[in-house]
Design a protein around this motif. Sequence first.
Motif, PDB file in Angstrom:
ATOM      1  N   PRO A 344       0.807  -1.229   0.000  1.00  0.00           N
ATOM      2  CA  PRO A 344       0.000   0.000   0.000  1.00  0.00           C
ATOM      3  C   PRO A 344       0.834   1.270   0.000  1.00  0.00           C
ATOM      4  N   ASN A 345       2.060   1.178   0.485  1.00  0.00           N
ATOM      5  CA  ASN A 345       2.894   2.378   0.573  1.00  0.00           C
ATOM      6  C   ASN A 345       3.194   2.974  -0.798  1.00  0.00           C
ATOM      7  N   ILE A 346       3.209   2.138  -1.836  1.00  0.00           N
ATOM      8  CA  ILE A 346       3.445   2.645  -3.194  1.00  0.00           C
ATOM      9  C   ILE A 346       2.362   3.656  -3.564  1.00  0.00           C
ATOM     10  N   VAL A 347       1.110   3.325  -3.245  1.00  0.00           N
ATOM     11  CA  VAL A 347      -0.010   4.220  -3.562  1.00  0.00           C
ATOM     12  C   VAL A 347       0.019   5.437  -2.637  1.00  0.00           C
ATOM     13  N   ILE A 348       0.352   5.210  -1.372  1.00  0.00           N
ATOM     14  CA  ILE A 348       0.420   6.311  -0.395  1.00  0.00           C
ATOM     15  C   ILE A 348       1.427   7.367  -0.851  1.00  0.00           C
ATOM     16  N   VAL A 349       2.619   6.921  -1.219  1.00  0.00           N
ATOM     17  CA  VAL A 349       3.662   7.842  -1.671  1.00  0.00           C
ATOM     18  C   VAL A 349       3.269   8.456  -3.023  1.00  0.00           C
ATOM     19  N   GLY A 350       2.631   7.638  -3.876  1.00  0.00           N
ATOM     20  CA  GLY A 350       2.192   8.141  -5.180  1.00  0.00           C
ATOM     21  C   GLY A 350       1.209   9.290  -5.051  1.00  0.00           C
ATOM     22  N   TYR A 351       0.241   9.149  -4.155  1.00  0.00           N
ATOM     23  CA  TYR A 351      -0.713  10.239  -3.907  1.00  0.00           C
ATOM     24  C   TYR A 351       0.015  11.477  -3.368  1.00  0.00           C
ATOM     25  N   ALA A 352       0.961  11.248  -2.447  1.00  0.00           N
ATOM     26  CA  ALA A 352       1.699  12.377  -1.862  1.00  0.00           C
ATOM     27  C   ALA A 352       2.481  13.137  -2.930  1.00  0.00           C
ATOM     28  N   GLU A 353       3.091  12.398  -3.855  1.00  0.00           N
ATOM     29  CA  GLU A 353       3.861  13.042  -4.925  1.00  0.00           C
ATOM     30  C   GLU A 353       2.970  13.841  -5.872  1.00  0.00           C
ATOM     31  N   LYS A 354       1.693  13.488  -5.906  1.00  0.00           N
ATOM     32  CA  LYS A 354       0.728  14.230  -6.724  1.00  0.00           C
ATOM     33  C   LYS A 354       0.098  15.393  -5.950  1.00  0.00           C
ATOM     34  N   GLY A 355       0.524  15.571  -4.708  1.00  0.00           N
ATOM     35  CA  GLY A 355      -0.027  16.642  -3.894  1.00  0.00           C
ATOM     36  C   GLY A 355      -1.328  16.290  -3.220  1.00  0.00           C
ATOM     37  N   LEU A 356      -1.720  14.999  -3.279  1.00  0.00           N
ATOM     38  CA  LEU A 356      -2.974  14.553  -2.669  1.00  0.00           C
ATOM     39  C   LEU A 356      -2.693  13.955  -1.283  1.00  0.00           C
ATOM     40  N   HIS A 357      -2.189  14.809  -0.401  1.00  0.00           N
ATOM     41  CA  HIS A 357      -1.745  14.335   0.907  1.00  0.00           C
ATOM     42  C   HIS A 357      -2.894  13.882   1.799  1.00  0.00           C
ATOM     43  N   GLU A 358      -4.084  14.446   1.569  1.00  0.00           N
ATOM     44  CA  GLU A 358      -5.244  14.008   2.341  1.00  0.00           C
ATOM     45  C   GLU A 358      -5.549  12.540   2.065  1.00  0.00           C
ATOM     46  N   LYS A 359      -5.420  12.124   0.791  1.00  0.00           N
ATOM     47  CA  LYS A 359      -5.646  10.719   0.438  1.00  0.00           C
ATOM     48  C   LYS A 359      -4.586   9.820   1.070  1.00  0.00           C
ATOM     49  N   GLU A 361      -2.860  10.419   3.814  1.00  0.00           N
ATOM     50  CA  GLU A 361      -3.103  10.347   5.254  1.00  0.00           C
ATOM     51  C   GLU A 361      -4.287   9.436   5.559  1.00  0.00           C
ATOM     52  N   ALA A 362      -5.342   9.516   4.747  1.00  0.00           N
ATOM     53  CA  ALA A 362      -6.524   8.679   4.965  1.00  0.00           C
ATOM     54  C   ALA A 362      -6.172   7.192   4.842  1.00  0.00           C
ATOM     55  N   MET A 363      -5.312   6.857   3.881  1.00  0.00           N
ATOM     56  CA  MET A 363      -4.894   5.461   3.724  1.00  0.00           C
ATOM     57  C   MET A 363      -4.084   4.993   4.925  1.00  0.00           C
ATOM     58  N   LYS A 370      -6.977  -0.717  11.285  1.00  0.00           N
ATOM     59  CA  LYS A 370      -7.044  -2.178  11.138  1.00  0.00           C
ATOM     60  C   LYS A 370      -5.914  -2.884  11.881  1.00  0.00           C
ATOM     61  N   GLY A 371      -5.117  -2.106  12.615  1.00  0.00           N
ATOM     62  CA  GLY A 371      -4.022  -2.694  13.382  1.00  0.00           C
ATOM     63  C   GLY A 371      -2.812  -3.052  12.562  1.00  0.00           C
ATOM     64  N   LYS A 372      -2.639  -2.416  11.393  1.00  0.00           N
ATOM     65  CA  LYS A 372      -1.517  -2.726  10.513  1.00  0.00           C
ATOM     66  C   LYS A 372      -0.352  -1.764  10.741  1.00  0.00           C
ATOM     67  N   VAL A 373       0.839  -2.263  10.480  1.00  0.00           N
ATOM     68  CA  VAL A 373       2.051  -1.460  10.656  1.00  0.00           C
ATOM     69  C   VAL A 373       2.167  -0.411   9.554  1.00  0.00           C
ATOM     70  N   THR A 374       2.566   0.796   9.940  1.00  0.00           N
ATOM     71  CA  THR A 374       2.959   1.835   8.984  1.00  0.00           C
ATOM     72  C   THR A 374       4.370   2.277   9.380  1.00  0.00           C
ATOM     73  N   THR A 375       4.995   3.138   8.580  1.00  0.00           N
ATOM     74  CA  THR A 375       6.376   3.537   8.875  1.00  0.00           C
ATOM     75  C   THR A 375       6.493   5.042   9.053  1.00  0.00           C
ATOM     76  N   PRO A 376       7.459   5.490   9.851  1.00  0.00           N
ATOM     77  CA  PRO A 376       7.654   6.926  10.049  1.00  0.00           C
ATOM     78  C   PRO A 376       7.961   7.665   8.760  1.00  0.00           C
ATOM     79  N   ASN A 377       8.659   6.999   7.837  1.00  0.00           N
ATOM     80  CA  ASN A 377       9.021   7.660   6.586  1.00  0.00           C
ATOM     81  C   ASN A 377       7.784   8.109   5.821  1.00  0.00           C
ATOM     82  N   SER A 378       6.764   7.249   5.769  1.00  0.00           N
ATOM     83  CA  SER A 378       5.539   7.595   5.033  1.00  0.00           C
ATOM     84  C   SER A 378       4.800   8.747   5.697  1.00  0.00           C
ATOM     85  N   TRP A 379       4.709   8.706   7.021  1.00  0.00           N
ATOM     86  CA  TRP A 379       4.089   9.824   7.734  1.00  0.00           C
ATOM     87  C   TRP A 379       4.894  11.109   7.525  1.00  0.00           C
ATOM     88  N   GLY A 380       6.217  10.968   7.452  1.00  0.00           N
ATOM     89  CA  GLY A 380       7.076  12.128   7.216  1.00  0.00           C
ATOM     90  C   GLY A 380       6.862  12.728   5.839  1.00  0.00           C
TER      91      GLY A 380
END
Length: 494
Positions: A344-359, A361-363, A370-380
Amino acid sequence: MNSTRLLTKNLIQNGIVSRFYYTNRVNKATLYSRISPLGSPDKSVEPELEDWLKNGKKIRVAELQRIIHDLRKRKRFTQALEVSEWMNKKGICVFSPTEHAVQLDLIGRVRGFLSAESYFDSLKDQDKTDKTYGALLNCYVRQRQTDKSLSHLQKMKELGFTSSPLTYNDIMGLYTNIGQHEKVPDVMREMKENKVSPDNFSYRICINAYGVMSDLEGMERILKEMESQSHIKMDWNTYAIVANFYIKAGLTERAIDALKKSEQKLDNKDGTAYNHLISLYASLGNKAEVLRLWGLEKASCKRYINKDFITMVQSLVKLDAFEEAEKVLKEWASSGNCYDFRVPNIVIVGYAEKGLHEKSEAMLENLMEKGKVTTPNSWGVVAAGYRDKGQVRKALECMKTALFLTVENKGWRPNLRVITSILDWLGNEGCIQDAEDFVASLRTVIPVDRKMYHVLLKATIRDGKRVDKLLDLMKADKIDEDEETKTILGMKSS
């Protein structure tokens, strides 16, 4: 939703799941089933071997060889070497040149070519065959020891041990690895002059060399020669390599022709081949072909692993096909595969690179719910996007989550531009509690500095509180007051 509330529960849940990641599906205990789960590279397998022997169970040479083969395939070279050396030490079987070659190769991988040399030198003359000589050559090549490789090759020639294409492939591989691609065709010519027939790998290395040198005529000439050889069975990989160089040269029609030939040659159950072709069509910007091949892969392969999903999602994001990428994410979520944040991080970063940071963050929020791991880099990354938009409050919330997650990702460091903007905002507008909490989290990741204390001083003064303790702490951290500090302290009397 406040993402930080989910973190503690999230970390605990994932810690529990990770302990039960491996499930032994083998009903009858075998030596292989005992060793295979010991995945950590530092985990010794000798106690399992000794225990098996101690309990009077049979040790079969074929099973030990299968274990070594499996461990090598999974790049667990240290454990494979341990099994091989134990097998030799216990005298389970008399080592032939083949077993010596395997052990020599493993020694080279684990301990380096000097140790491999010592092992080779200790062998009896009858064990110094083309196999063991070839294994030592491979050690030299792998560690890019050009002089030793060429000197060793000369000895092999003198002994008549260069009748196999493997030897020449090693040398062509060496020149490829050190960037001397212009020497690869010369090795190929020498190979033919010595009446050694090139194999698929020989041709592929040579085709690659011409491609890297942007000599497409040379590449096409070698391809035609390869196609004309009766002993060569053309493979998908060769045509994929050719297609890649056509893509780089902007020759779209030739690239598509090569890709079609590649597809005709692939094994329908080969997920790796499908992934490669999908990536190449994505490079051409051809979404229709990417989706078609994905459909074929799903229909042909019994099961598709996380790597397959990663390739597909990367390709769709590259094509700005986010709607289709999210559909593939849903397929992945219901696939039964183990959770891998990279998908999922591929899509998360892809949205961020398009300036769609709300999307983005929502992901991230949805995954944490759902109790899944995320990483500090993506939040950053999301925090940086909000900062660039001037939404510093939102950047602060995302960065707080990122800082909390560094408990599990200690190598991560925050973007200093983002940190500076957040600190400036906290100093000028933030409340004392936000400032104290953020600085407390921040100093667990990067060293405390004057900027952090200035923020705390500003927030404390604005809140009408005394700063004596802060100044004492500042002094204890060996941070001297400067002109800006004095200006901030002057705010008390203004």
